[in-house]
Design a protein around this motif. Structure first.
Motif, short mmCIF file in Angstrom:
data_model
loop_
_atom_site.label_atom_id
_atom_site.label_comp_id
_atom_site.label_asym_id
_atom_site.label_seq_id
_atom_site.Cartn_x
_atom_site.Cartn_y
_atom_site.Cartn_z
N LEU A 168 27.21 55.60 46.88
CA LEU A 168 26.47 55.94 45.82
C LEU A 168 24.92 54.35 45.29
CD1 LEU A 168 30.21 55.83 43.59
CD2 LEU A 168 28.33 57.59 43.95
N GLY A 169 25.43 53.52 46.43
CA GLY A 169 24.64 52.36 46.09
C GLY A 169 24.75 51.30 45.30
N LEU A 170 26.17 51.18 44.98
CA LEU A 170 26.54 50.36 43.68
C LEU A 170 27.39 49.40 45.15
CD1 LEU A 170 28.09 52.13 41.59
CD2 LEU A 170 26.19 51.33 41.02
N GLU A 171 27.33 48.43 43.95
CA GLU A 171 28.20 46.90 44.94
C GLU A 171 28.55 46.87 43.71
OE1 GLU A 171 27.30 45.05 47.13
OE2 GLU A 171 25.14 45.25 47.61
N ILE A 172 30.07 46.42 44.35
CA ILE A 172 30.93 46.69 43.29
C ILE A 172 32.21 45.29 44.12
CG2 ILE A 172 31.20 48.57 42.65
CD1 ILE A 172 33.78 49.68 44.49
N GLN A 173 33.16 44.73 43.16
CA GLN A 173 34.06 43.65 43.67
C GLN A 173 33.36 42.45 44.81
OE1 GLN A 173 36.53 46.04 46.65
NE2 GLN A 173 37.41 47.63 44.57
N GLY A 174 32.36 42.01 43.78
CA GLY A 174 31.86 40.49 44.35
C GLY A 174 32.52 39.45 43.94
N GLY A 175 33.81 39.77 43.43
CA GLY A 175 34.31 38.26 42.90
C GLY A 175 35.52 39.17 42.24
N GLU A 176 36.46 38.93 41.55
CA GLU A 176 37.23 39.20 40.61
C GLU A 176 36.64 40.80 40.26
OE1 GLU A 176 37.86 37.18 37.60
OE2 GLU A 176 37.66 34.80 38.22
N HIS A 177 37.96 41.29 40.29
CA HIS A 177 37.87 43.00 40.88
C HIS A 177 38.04 43.47 38.78
CE1 HIS A 177 39.27 43.97 45.12
NE2 HIS A 177 38.51 42.54 44.69
N THR A 178 37.78 44.06 38.66
CA THR A 178 37.83 45.07 36.89
C THR A 178 38.68 46.20 36.83
OG1 THR A 178 35.82 45.34 36.77
CG2 THR A 178 36.26 43.39 35.45
N PRO A 179 39.56 47.14 36.96
CA PRO A 179 39.83 47.95 36.94
C PRO A 179 39.17 49.07 36.34
CG PRO A 179 41.29 46.98 35.35
CD PRO A 179 40.26 45.32 35.35
N ASP A 180 38.25 48.68 35.43
CA ASP A 180 37.59 50.00 34.61
C ASP A 180 36.17 50.09 36.34
OD1 ASP A 180 36.58 46.90 34.22
OD2 ASP A 180 34.82 48.77 33.26
N GLU A 181 35.44 48.93 36.66
CA GLU A 181 34.87 49.07 37.84
C GLU A 181 35.44 50.06 38.66
OE1 GLU A 181 31.77 45.91 39.42
OE2 GLU A 181 33.70 45.51 40.13
N ASP A 182 36.40 49.67 39.47
CA ASP A 182 36.81 50.49 40.29
C ASP A 182 37.07 52.12 39.85
OD1 ASP A 182 36.73 47.76 41.53
OD2 ASP A 182 39.03 47.55 41.96
N ALA A 183 37.73 51.88 39.18
CA ALA A 183 38.07 53.58 38.32
C ALA A 183 37.08 54.30 38.30
CB ALA A 183 38.72 53.78 36.98
N ASN A 184 35.49 53.66 38.02
CA ASN A 184 34.38 54.81 37.55
C ASN A 184 33.44 55.10 38.88
OD1 ASN A 184 32.89 55.21 35.38
ND2 ASN A 184 33.40 52.77 34.27
N ALA A 185 34.31 54.03 39.71
CA ALA A 185 33.43 54.18 41.19
C ALA A 185 34.29 55.66 42.00
CB ALA A 185 33.80 52.76 42.48
N ALA A 186 35.50 55.08 42.07
CA ALA A 186 36.60 56.30 42.65
C ALA A 186 35.77 57.86 41.47
CB ALA A 186 37.80 56.13 42.60
N MET A 187 35.76 57.28 40.44
CA MET A 187 35.76 58.89 39.57
C MET A 187 34.04 59.67 40.19
SD MET A 187 36.09 61.01 37.89
CE MET A 187 37.32 60.89 36.55
N LEU A 188 33.26 57.79 40.38
CA LEU A 188 31.26 58.53 40.57
C LEU A 188 31.44 58.99 42.25
CD1 LEU A 188 29.59 55.88 39.47
CD2 LEU A 188 29.19 57.40 39.13
N LEU A 189 32.36 58.43 43.17
CA LEU A 189 32.87 59.82 44.11
C LEU A 189 33.18 60.00 44.38
CD1 LEU A 189 34.36 56.02 46.64
CD2 LEU A 189 32.08 57.07 46.96
N TYR A 190 33.72 60.55 43.54
CA TYR A 190 34.57 61.86 43.58
C TYR A 190 33.53 63.13 43.06
CZ TYR A 190 37.07 65.83 41.32
OH TYR A 190 36.98 68.05 41.22
N ARG A 191 32.92 62.64 41.63
CA ARG A 191 31.91 63.26 41.31
C ARG A 191 30.71 64.02 42.45
NH1 ARG A 191 29.36 61.67 35.30
NH2 ARG A 191 28.40 63.92 35.97
N LEU A 192 30.45 63.10 43.17
CA LEU A 192 29.59 62.95 44.67
C LEU A 192 29.94 64.11 45.48
CD1 LEU A 192 26.52 61.66 45.21
CD2 LEU A 192 28.44 60.60 46.93
N LYS A 193 31.53 64.78 45.63
CA LYS A 193 31.48 65.26 46.35
C LYS A 193 32.45 66.16 45.83
CE LYS A 193 30.08 62.85 49.84
NZ LYS A 193 29.40 63.34 50.86
#
Length: 281
Positions: A227-252
């Motif tokens: 996705l070209g997304l930078e996530i988890q650069g420091g403290e995690h936030t669940p909405d960011e991780d849930a969003n990233a997983a959803m985007l990966l699913y949508r991509l595939k």
């Protein structure tokens, strides 16, 4: 050659040499020119005269304008790339989950739920709540979980029972999307139908084949690579991780669902999907 002509020729040669040196010096000054000075020179050439303070003020204003622009929405960008767009009723079938845990026990290795978050197909937060922990927390894992003691003691934190009840109601009958969902479901003490789970940590094309086994990859790596997304650069936030997983699913999604249909078809015909055995020569 007469002496006076020889003298004139020598003077002309010296003059040409001096002019050449002057041109070289001028070129070097242009290359090494201070960027601000160069900007002022260009502005004067265009007929726009600004003082240093005015030029700096304009630069500062431009930078602030760039920062104020809303970052691009990856869900919208992905929607434009998807081969088939989903209707609102179809999008409602999907929901993304991610949880943050804290550690209990003497060594802080026992994970308990501290925050749960659900997002919809377009990445909008459906539910997000901190959860009170009845046990003594020995490791808040703040550098990863983003959870602090004040988050769990505040009046906004909900009880474990209330959180589980809410999450169970929201995911019921839907396709659950996430990364390493077995960990999230475990701390929630919930189960979900296997056919309705889309786990980016368990999807073979996203896994690493190593030493004869498929092994899950980190969500951070998959988001950066696909996705070209930078996530988890420091403290995690669940909405960011849930969003990233959803985007990966949508991509595939198209490929993913097609593979599931093939798998189901092979299973219904009594065929066990797997690697084909090498035939004997």
């Amino acid at each position: 050659m007469p002496r006076n002509r020889r003298g004139k020729s020598l003077k002309a040669s010296k003059k040409r040499a001096a002019e050449a040196v002057k041109l070289d010096d001028s070129a070097n000054e242009t290359h090494s020119e201070n960027p601000k000075a160069k900007k002022r020179r260009i502005e004067h050439a265009n007929g726009v005269k600004l003082s240093i303070n005015e030029a700096l003020a304009l630069q500062t204003k431009a930078r602030e304008a760039d920062r104020s622009e809303a970052p691009p929405n990856p869900h919208k960008a992905l929607a434009a790339m998807e081969r088939t767009s989903l209707r609102a009723s179809e999008k409602e079938q999907y929901i993304g989950l991610d949880c943050e845990m804290v550690g209990t026990g003497e060594d802080g290795q026992q994970s308990v739920l501290a925050r749960a978050c659900l997002v919809d197909f377009d990445g909008n937060i459906v539910y997000d709540a901190f959860v009170k922990v009845d046990q003594r927390v020995t490791d808040f894992r703040t550098q990863y979980s983003g959870v602090r003691p004040s988050d769990l003691k505040s009046g906004k934190a909900t009880t474990f029972k209330e959180c589980v009840s809410k999450v169970a109601a929201l995911v019921k009958g839907k396709v659950l999307v996430g990364h390493a969902l077995q960990n999230d479901l475990k701390v929630l003490m919930l189960t979900h139908p296997r056919h309705a789970i889309r786990d980016t940590a368990r999807y073979r094309p996203m896994m690493r084949y190593q030493r004869g086994k498929f092994r899950p990859r980190k969500l951070k790596e998959l988001a950066k690579e696909n996705l070209g997304l930078e996530i988890q650069g420091g403290e995690h936030t669940p909405d960011e991780d849930a969003n990233a997983a959803m985007l990966l699913y949508r991509l595939k999604r198209n490929e993913w669902e097609s593979n599931l249909k093939v798998f189901k078809g092979a299973k219904s015909n009594g065929i066990k999907p797997g690697k084909p055995k090498a035939s004997n020569p």
